[in-house]
Enzyme design. Sequence first.
Site, PDB file in Angstrom:
ATOM      1  N   HIS A  58      27.058  -5.113 -30.485  1.00  0.00           N
ATOM      2  CA  HIS A  58      26.163  -4.406 -29.575  1.00  0.00           C
ATOM      3  C   HIS A  58      25.333  -5.354 -28.721  1.00  0.00           C
ATOM      4  O   HIS A  58      25.190  -5.207 -27.528  1.00  0.00           O
ATOM      5  CB  HIS A  58      25.190  -3.583 -30.419  1.00  0.00           C
ATOM      6  CG  HIS A  58      25.366  -2.127 -30.197  1.00  0.00           C
ATOM      7  ND1 HIS A  58      25.114  -1.201 -31.148  1.00  0.00           N
ATOM      8  CD2 HIS A  58      25.768  -1.444 -29.121  1.00  0.00           C
ATOM      9  CE1 HIS A  58      25.368  -0.012 -30.678  1.00  0.00           C
ATOM     10  NE2 HIS A  58      25.768  -0.131 -29.458  1.00  0.00           N
ATOM     11  N   CYS A  83      44.868  -6.238 -10.475  1.00  0.00           N
ATOM     12  CA  CYS A  83      43.466  -6.354 -10.878  1.00  0.00           C
ATOM     13  C   CYS A  83      43.289  -7.193 -12.153  1.00  0.00           C
ATOM     14  O   CYS A  83      42.194  -7.282 -12.684  1.00  0.00           O
ATOM     15  CB  CYS A  83      42.829  -4.979 -11.066  1.00  0.00           C
ATOM     16  SG  CYS A  83      43.577  -4.022 -12.381  1.00  0.00           S
TER      17      CYS A  83
HETATM   18  C1  PEP Z   1      44.581  -6.200 -17.457  1.00  0.00           C
HETATM   19  O1  PEP Z   1      45.133  -5.902 -18.518  1.00  0.00           O
HETATM   20  O2  PEP Z   1      44.990  -7.096 -16.704  1.00  0.00           O
HETATM   21  C2  PEP Z   1      43.355  -5.494 -17.021  1.00  0.00           C
HETATM   22  C3  PEP Z   1      42.860  -5.665 -15.823  1.00  0.00           C
HETATM   23  O3  PEP Z   1      42.754  -4.691 -17.915  1.00  0.00           O
HETATM   24  P1  PEP Z   1      41.880  -5.218 -19.148  1.00  0.00           P
HETATM   25  O4  PEP Z   1      41.680  -6.696 -18.950  1.00  0.00           O
HETATM   26  O5  PEP Z   1      40.609  -4.440 -19.087  1.00  0.00           O
HETATM   27  O6  PEP Z   1      42.733  -4.892 -20.311  1.00  0.00           O
END
Ligand code: PEP
Length: 763
Positions: free
Chosen positions: A377, A689
């Site tokens: 947390h 992303c």
């Molecule tokens: C990924 O898996 O590249 C992603 C952007 O999601 P996370 O890092 O939150 O799993």
Amino acid sequence: MLSKVLTILRRISKIIAENDDQALILDEIVKVLAKNLDSEVCSIYVFNDDREQLVLTATFGLNKDLIGKLKLKPGEGITGAAFKSGEIVNVANPREHPKFKLVKGSGEEKYKSFLSVPLNVGGRHVGVLNLQKINDEPFTPSITDVVKSVCTQIANLIISSKMLKELATDSDEAQAEVSKKKKQVVIRGVSANAGIAIGNAVLFAKTDYFAEIRPERTLAQAKEVLLFEHALKTARKEIAELSTKAVSLISEADASIFDVHILFLDDKTLLDAIKQKINDGYTVESSLKFVNDDYQQRFSRLQDQVFREKALDLKDILLRILKIVMAMRSGEVRSDDIEVQSRQIIFTNELLPSDLFRMPIDRIAGIVTEKGGATAHVALLAKALNIPTILGARDSLENVRADDEVILDCHAENVYIRPTENVKSHFKDMIQLSSRESEEDYSDEPSVTSDGREISLRGNISLISETSILKKYGAKGIGLYRTEFLFMIRDFMPAEDAQFQVYSKIFKEVKDDEVTIRVLDIGADKALPYLNFVKEDNPVLGWRGIRVLLSQKELMKTQLRAILRAGAAGKLRILFPMISCVSQIIEARQVLSEVESELHAKNIPHSDNYKVGMMLEVPSVIFALDEFLEYVDYMSIGTNDLIQYTFAVDRGNEQVAYLFNPLHPSFLKMLKFISGAFRSRGDKSLAICGEMAGNIYAVPFLLGAGIIDLSMAPRNIPAVRKVIRAFTMYECVELLEKVVGLGNPEAVECLIKQEFSKKGLKS
Ligand code: PEP
Ligand code: MG
């Protein structure tokens, strides 16, 4: 009188001559003194120069369990006052003495007179000798005179006897220890937040007041129950104050952040158990201790780590009640609050959110804890409060001393205690550089390749507070808002309205650009206490992402309702995590339609022109792209998971980290293949992303593959933009062609670094 002194001294000398063990010698001495000086109690506190504490080293008449444990600072209590002033304190009714401090559990309550004599040799303070009696008259002058002479002799005997040798060895060791401690020590931990902090150490040790409590009976049960009820009320008030502070500091929080405490305060079984003990004839303090011990034992038997952590919260709340009761009874407020001077770094064994919010947060430069990991947390709160934090830094308390200079490097996950001049100047330069960088405004530079192709750069965020830096770095909206934080800082699922408030704030901050909200991606390393996560052998391959959502429809619907409602104020893109089968995206879309219809039917304002996307992070999707694309407007490649699942390499495991490489030719080929499949689907878009999007060396290859919508941590945007502006699209295509034929990632890295240096880009 002289004969009495001589008798005592002879006895003491004999004890010293006949024994080797320091503890035994002192134990015998206190017995002799108590018996010969008509006192019920005799105790010796020895001063530990290293720690600057008086330590109860021997006692006759008080609780022996406290030997070695009861420690007083100079000036603390009557004993500390006598030590500090070098003056004898001789009082009847010690409770009326301004410095009186009752040591709970010592058994000293019943003694009505107190004599405290400093042990000094040649101006050196060695400790204190105390006598206590039941009789409520001060010790007579003849007794004090005897004690004075005996004390000088005891101090001398201590120093010139076998104990001297022991002390000398001890202090040699202590000297060695001190010089060791002057050296730089580097400790590794797990970083909970980015950043570098430089400051001085302040040690935070929470006193376990339960340790002082001994079972004590009373006949005044009714009074005890009243005391307990009153303490409960005060505890509630204190928690409400903490909640208010939390809400004012963290936008994601609401009053529910301390709900678990309130829940315990309202828990009938728990309260009944305490009252039962009181009715059995125990004091509130003893009853609280009984119940705490019992619950701690029961919690420790539970398998689930999350539940076991709840034991800490329970203890926290029971300690709070205990402290209130103790304060009400003695009129003396007990406080663990630490004085944090400006820019100090807190070192502690563990830290609970309630501890953190009691501190002057704006003065904390950094936090180091021995226990806890990145999902604790307090890790989440530290991130939200932007405090550089390293958790799980084992042995840090053993190596640090109050006021030591400390540097936290959260990028490398190192804690430097007493850093060398070299290390200090290195980090000071870095801090200057980053503060210069943070003053720069990058928002005006266009993100276009040198042949004019516009590349979309968006930000990845987890916190509302991060929206402020999006504009500064020139991010075009949000390509990934990870909603997990909102769910993880609470002990209950956040209500629809609480979520709506948070999402709305994001739209308000981002204004005209698109906001991509990813539906809760929980599981794997991120559990929630209020969902039934059972222990899995392979959690990364288990119940996570969409799999959790589809089996917790109410949770999913609540979140989607909040997202759609907030989305009415801006340009919304919804993103579903961890899709591996077409049926999952079909079902997810069905739930989304149901939610939208319900909102529509109830005339609740909501977005109706949002886009729906899915994360492309499981390899099974790649070979059925067309089928998936029937159900989404866009996909966003999550390279963190896609690399993990493609190479079968745990993304969080340092031992196999060398296998996790986005520049691997096979992976680049995979991206090229994915992007190629999108080319024939002009109506669908592809973004990325994962962390790879913010990796400067990977960027030319992404562009070469035709991936031109990149979302990354906002602070990476300026460097990525520089790379984009240095290459033409054609160069990128050529580069990708070249590297997919290479045999290993090292060769790819070598080639791209050469290209960077040709273009004058910093590697
Ligand atoms: C990924 O898996 O590249 C992603 C952007 O999601 P996370 O890092 O939150 O799993
Ligand atoms: Mg992922």
